[in-house]
Design a protein around this motif. Structure first.
Motif, PDB file in Angstrom:
ATOM      1  N   GLY A   1     -48.874 -15.265  -3.147  1.00  0.00           N
ATOM      2  CA  GLY A   1     -49.317 -15.241  -1.749  1.00  0.00           C
ATOM      3  C   GLY A   1     -48.243 -15.835  -0.849  1.00  0.00           C
ATOM      4  N   ASP A   2     -48.451 -15.701   0.461  1.00  0.00           N
ATOM      5  CA  ASP A   2     -47.490 -16.248   1.441  1.00  0.00           C
ATOM      6  C   ASP A   2     -46.055 -15.856   1.078  1.00  0.00           C
ATOM      7  OD1 ASP A   2     -49.630 -17.526   2.727  1.00  0.00           O
ATOM      8  OD2 ASP A   2     -49.465 -19.259   1.396  1.00  0.00           O
ATOM      9  N   LEU A   3     -45.825 -14.541   0.983  1.00  0.00           N
ATOM     10  CA  LEU A   3     -44.516 -14.058   0.539  1.00  0.00           C
ATOM     11  C   LEU A   3     -43.381 -14.492   1.466  1.00  0.00           C
ATOM     12  CD1 LEU A   3     -45.144 -10.408  -0.712  1.00  0.00           C
ATOM     13  CD2 LEU A   3     -45.127 -12.529  -2.022  1.00  0.00           C
ATOM     14  N   LYS A   4     -42.282 -14.927   0.848  1.00  0.00           N
ATOM     15  CA  LYS A   4     -41.059 -15.264   1.588  1.00  0.00           C
ATOM     16  C   LYS A   4     -40.144 -14.044   1.672  1.00  0.00           C
ATOM     17  CE  LYS A   4     -41.167 -19.892  -0.514  1.00  0.00           C
ATOM     18  NZ  LYS A   4     -40.447 -20.773  -1.472  1.00  0.00           N
ATOM     19  N   GLN A   5     -40.265 -13.166   0.658  1.00  0.00           N
ATOM     20  CA  GLN A   5     -39.464 -11.951   0.646  1.00  0.00           C
ATOM     21  C   GLN A   5     -40.229 -10.885  -0.114  1.00  0.00           C
ATOM     22  OE1 GLN A   5     -36.081 -11.958  -2.217  1.00  0.00           O
ATOM     23  NE2 GLN A   5     -36.488 -14.152  -2.450  1.00  0.00           N
ATOM     24  N   LEU A   6     -39.872  -9.616   0.096  1.00  0.00           N
ATOM     25  CA  LEU A   6     -40.551  -8.522  -0.580  1.00  0.00           C
ATOM     26  C   LEU A   6     -40.330  -8.601  -2.086  1.00  0.00           C
ATOM     27  CD1 LEU A   6     -39.773  -5.501   1.780  1.00  0.00           C
ATOM     28  CD2 LEU A   6     -41.956  -6.694   1.495  1.00  0.00           C
ATOM     29  N   ILE A   7     -41.398  -8.333  -2.833  1.00  0.00           N
ATOM     30  CA  ILE A   7     -41.268  -8.323  -4.292  1.00  0.00           C
ATOM     31  C   ILE A   7     -40.770  -6.946  -4.735  1.00  0.00           C
ATOM     32  CG2 ILE A   7     -43.071 -10.070  -4.607  1.00  0.00           C
ATOM     33  CD1 ILE A   7     -45.001  -7.863  -5.335  1.00  0.00           C
ATOM     34  N   PRO A   8     -40.101  -6.865  -5.883  1.00  0.00           N
ATOM     35  CA  PRO A   8     -39.586  -5.578  -6.360  1.00  0.00           C
ATOM     36  C   PRO A   8     -40.703  -4.552  -6.554  1.00  0.00           C
ATOM     37  CG  PRO A   8     -38.612  -7.386  -7.595  1.00  0.00           C
ATOM     38  CD  PRO A   8     -39.700  -7.985  -6.762  1.00  0.00           C
ATOM     39  N   GLN A   9     -40.416  -3.296  -6.182  1.00  0.00           N
ATOM     40  CA  GLN A   9     -41.413  -2.223  -6.290  1.00  0.00           C
ATOM     41  C   GLN A   9     -41.875  -2.023  -7.727  1.00  0.00           C
ATOM     42  OE1 GLN A   9     -39.720   1.260  -4.342  1.00  0.00           O
ATOM     43  NE2 GLN A   9     -41.486   1.294  -2.965  1.00  0.00           N
ATOM     44  N   GLU A  10     -40.972  -2.235  -8.684  1.00  0.00           N
ATOM     45  CA  GLU A  10     -41.326  -1.970 -10.082  1.00  0.00           C
ATOM     46  C   GLU A  10     -42.363  -2.944 -10.635  1.00  0.00           C
ATOM     47  OE1 GLU A  10     -37.191  -4.058 -10.212  1.00  0.00           O
ATOM     48  OE2 GLU A  10     -38.226  -2.558  -8.975  1.00  0.00           O
ATOM     49  N   TRP A  11     -42.679  -4.001  -9.895  1.00  0.00           N
ATOM     50  CA  TRP A  11     -43.716  -4.922 -10.346  1.00  0.00           C
ATOM     51  C   TRP A  11     -45.122  -4.335 -10.164  1.00  0.00           C
ATOM     52  CZ3 TRP A  11     -41.922 -10.506  -8.515  1.00  0.00           C
ATOM     53  CH2 TRP A  11     -40.760 -10.841  -9.243  1.00  0.00           C
ATOM     54  N   ILE A  12     -45.225  -3.268  -9.386  1.00  0.00           N
ATOM     55  CA  ILE A  12     -46.495  -2.530  -9.197  1.00  0.00           C
ATOM     56  C   ILE A  12     -47.645  -3.497  -8.918  1.00  0.00           C
ATOM     57  CG2 ILE A  12     -47.953  -0.664 -10.088  1.00  0.00           C
ATOM     58  CD1 ILE A  12     -45.769  -0.029 -12.109  1.00  0.00           C
TER      59      ILE A  12
ATOM     60  N   GLY B   1     -42.642 -16.449  -3.213  1.00  0.00           N
ATOM     61  CA  GLY B   1     -43.788 -16.939  -2.462  1.00  0.00           C
ATOM     62  C   GLY B   1     -44.566 -17.967  -3.258  1.00  0.00           C
ATOM     63  N   GLU B   2     -45.773 -18.259  -2.801  1.00  0.00           N
ATOM     64  CA  GLU B   2     -46.631 -19.253  -3.465  1.00  0.00           C
ATOM     65  C   GLU B   2     -47.286 -18.615  -4.697  1.00  0.00           C
ATOM     66  OE1 GLU B   2     -50.686 -21.886  -2.674  1.00  0.00           O
ATOM     67  OE2 GLU B   2     -49.774 -20.768  -1.016  1.00  0.00           O
ATOM     68  N   VAL B   3     -47.115 -19.258  -5.844  1.00  0.00           N
ATOM     69  CA  VAL B   3     -47.711 -18.756  -7.083  1.00  0.00           C
ATOM     70  C   VAL B   3     -49.153 -19.267  -7.171  1.00  0.00           C
ATOM     71  CG1 VAL B   3     -47.566 -18.672  -9.592  1.00  0.00           C
ATOM     72  CG2 VAL B   3     -45.462 -18.734  -8.225  1.00  0.00           C
TER      73      VAL B   3
END
Length: 297
Positions: free
Chosen positions: A230-241, A271-273
């Motif tokens: 949550g509270d993403l600091k940056q976009l996560i990779p698309q392949e994480w689906i 982001g926040e885990v």
């Protein structure tokens, strides 16, 4: 309690059991697993001395299995065996006396169990007038009435509604607490998860798995983690689906050679885990995997 060494049994050209080795410690609930036709029933019948193995050794309490041990085993078969025209009380007296109890001992124990399983009002009913679940309770009492140190239960929850299945489950756990060793043969993997300390699986006549529940699950760990960010600091990779829900992103990731701490550190950069939990297979998933994996064995 029970040790089996290199047990073999064939019916003509068909192998029912092939080089089976098992160690069942005292005071545990031991799950005997496998699909239909795997050889479980043959093994149970050999332990109960209903049939003989072709070769191999079986020891009960460090003694070679012999007819004197029959009184020390309680057996609940999947195919129930009650006399339909007999009354509940007469049926239980008959079985208790067969198993060596005096008449007074039998009466006391039957009254105890009828009250414990809340069926005292049924004692004058004929078996044929009972529902399947009610008859199951009578069969269960006949199995444990002589307080055997080894109890073999083949599909003990068959025919029970959830309330009575819970009742029988608690009785099995209580018997274990008093020192009874229980061999539980069942297809209900949720029962295995809840009750068993150790398991062995037979498929196509051979033992394909053996160990404590913890050991078995550990050996099938896929080293995959379920993650929620949550509270993403940056976009996560698309392949994480990832699945998005109210600004939280949930997905699974393999360790891929990293340690859990290394993977966690990497995730914290995004982001926040909010969740970081290892995916552990259920016994049902392990059962299905092992059976499918051994189809061509």
């Amino acid at each position: 309690m029970l040790q089996i060494k290199n047990l073999n049994k064939s019916y003509g050209p068909n192998k029912a059991l092939s080089q089976i080795d098992l160690d069942v410690p005292k005071g545990v609930i031991f799950g005997l697993l496998g699909p239909n036709g795997a050889g479980k029933t043959t093994l149970i019948r050999i332990i109960n001395q209903i049939i003989e193995g072709d070769s191999g050794e079986i020891y009960l309490n460090n003694e070679v299995l012999n007819p004197s041990h029959i009184s020390k085993i309680g057996y609940l078969p999947e195919e129930r065996g009650l006399y339909k025209k007999m009354k509940v009380w007469d049926q239980l007296i008959y079985f208790a006396r067969l198993k060596g109890l005096s008449h007074s001992e039998a009466k006391a124990k039957i009254n105890y169990w009828l009250e414990k399983l809340e069926i005292s009002s049924w004692k004058e009913k004929k078996i044929e007038d009972l529902s399947k679940g009610m008859a199951q309770k009578v069969q269960f009492i006949s199995t444990v009435i002589h307080e055997p140190p080894l109890l073999i239960l083949d599909e003990p929850f068959s025919g029970f509604d959830p309330v009575n299945a819970e009742l029988i489950k608690n009785e099995i756990l209580e018997l274990k607490e008093t020192g009874t060793t229980v061999i539980l043969s069942t297809h209900r993997m949720e029962s295995v998860e809840l009750l068993c300390d150790q398991v062995a699986m037979i498929n196509r006549s051979k033992k394909i798995l053996d160990g404590t529940i913890r050991q078995v699950k550990k050996s099938f760990r896929p080293e995959v983690y379920c993650v929620t960010l949550g509270d993403l600091k940056q976009l996560i990779p698309q392949e994480w689906i990832a699945k998005e829900d109210e600004d939280n992103y949930t997905f699974t990731l393999p360790l891929s050679g990293k340690s859990p701490n290394e993977l966690l550190s990497e995730l914290m950069q995004y982001g926040e885990v909010k969740q970081f939990k290892e995916v552990v297979p259920t016994m049902e998933e392990i059962f299905i995997h092992q059976v499918k994996n051994n189809q061509n064995g």
